[in-house]
Design a protein around this motif. Structure first.
Motif, PDB file in Angstrom:
ATOM      1  N   GLN A  44      -5.797   6.849  -0.009  1.00 46.14           N
ATOM      2  CA  GLN A  44      -6.035   6.591  -1.428  1.00 46.14           C
ATOM      3  C   GLN A  44      -4.722   6.606  -2.219  1.00 46.14           C
ATOM      4  OE1 GLN A  44      -7.532   8.918   0.389  1.00 46.14           O
ATOM      5  NE2 GLN A  44      -9.753   8.573   0.300  1.00 46.14           N
ATOM      6  N   ILE A  45      -3.877   7.568  -1.940  1.00 45.14           N
ATOM      7  CA  ILE A  45      -2.596   7.676  -2.660  1.00 45.14           C
ATOM      8  C   ILE A  45      -1.671   6.529  -2.260  1.00 45.14           C
ATOM      9  CG2 ILE A  45      -0.479   9.048  -2.829  1.00 45.14           C
ATOM     10  CD1 ILE A  45      -2.304  11.517  -2.971  1.00 45.14           C
ATOM     11  N   LYS A  46      -1.642   6.199  -0.981  1.00 47.96           N
ATOM     12  CA  LYS A  46      -0.811   5.069  -0.543  1.00 47.96           C
ATOM     13  C   LYS A  46      -1.238   3.767  -1.208  1.00 47.96           C
ATOM     14  CE  LYS A  46       0.629   6.636   4.046  1.00 47.96           C
ATOM     15  NZ  LYS A  46       0.520   6.374   5.484  1.00 47.96           N
ATOM     16  N   GLY A  47      -2.531   3.634  -1.458  1.00 51.44           N
ATOM     17  CA  GLY A  47      -3.033   2.431  -2.111  1.00 51.44           C
ATOM     18  C   GLY A  47      -2.754   2.400  -3.597  1.00 51.44           C
ATOM     19  N   ALA A  62       5.205   9.541  -1.760  1.00 51.12           N
ATOM     20  CA  ALA A  62       5.144   8.971  -3.112  1.00 51.12           C
ATOM     21  C   ALA A  62       5.376  10.098  -4.109  1.00 51.12           C
ATOM     22  CB  ALA A  62       3.790   8.328  -3.341  1.00 51.12           C
ATOM     23  N   LYS A  63       5.892   9.758  -5.269  1.00 45.50           N
ATOM     24  CA  LYS A  63       6.205  10.757  -6.298  1.00 45.50           C
ATOM     25  C   LYS A  63       5.379  10.487  -7.552  1.00 45.50           C
ATOM     26  CE  LYS A  63       9.974  12.522  -4.233  1.00 45.50           C
ATOM     27  NZ  LYS A  63      10.113  13.911  -3.847  1.00 45.50           N
TER      28      LYS A  63
END
Length: 198
Positions: A44-47, A62-63
């Motif tokens: 979900q975060i990568k997307g 990711a930041k």
């Protein structure tokens, strides 16, 4: 929902008699700052978030950039912002200026010590009767209008048009203070400060 909750719940808490460290003279001391948090590499975060580029390629995580406006002394937040869409700390700080209370002196570091941010801060401060004290960048050239007995100076700071650095849109009148600070075992360093307290 989180933004609405913060707007309803976050208020200045310091009282002048009970928390004198949270004030300078009559001014409530605030700080404006930001940081970045690494977030877990879930699908979900990568997307939703892109990993930042570094010298060695893409960062490991990711930041999320965040910004906060808080009371000095009690360290309680008055407003906070999360850069969900890749907003920079600078952009988040601009949005936090709208949460300044009346009668405050807001402090900020060198990231905010440029003419473009000072313009925004001055507008927000004038709206509520507050002031700012920022550490200014050393490479900004100013015009000296007056020198005061305490060593500070009244200066005019050029506000340049974005993308056209030779075009000056307006001039800001600020007080500039230069101080030398030194910690034991370290070299002395000169700091340049700008304030709307003339």
């Amino acid at each position: 929902v989180l933004t609405e909750l913060m707007q309803r719940a976050l208020r200045p808490q310091a009282k002048r008699r009970a928390h004198p460290e949270a004030f300078w003279r009559t001014w409530r001391l605030l700080a404006l700052d930001g940081t970045q948090f690494s977030v877990t590499n879930t699908p979900q975060i990568k997307g939703a978030l892109k990993k930042a580029k570094s010298r060695r390629g893409r960062a490991a995580f990711a930041k999320l950039t965040t910004g906060v406006l808080l009371e000095i002394g009690l360290h309680n937040p008055l407003a906070a912002a999360i850069g969900r869409n890749g907003e920079s700390e600078w952009d988040l700080a601009r949005g936090l200026l709208s949460h300044l209370p009346k009668g405050a002196l807001v402090l900020a570091d060198r990231l905010h010590g440029c003419a473009a941010f000072a313009v925004e801060a001055l507008k927000a401060c004038r709206r509520v009767g507050s002031h700012f004290l920022f550490r200014a960048r050393s490479n900004v050239k100013v015009r000296v209008l007056k020198r005061f007995k305490d060593g500070s100076r009244l200066v005019r700071v050029p506000v340049r048009q974005k993308g056209k650095p030779r075009v000056i849109e307006q001039w800001l009148t600020l007080r500039e203070i230069r101080v030398r600070v030194q910690r034991p075992g370290h070299r002395a360093q000169e700091l340049r400060l700008w304030t709307s307290l003339l």
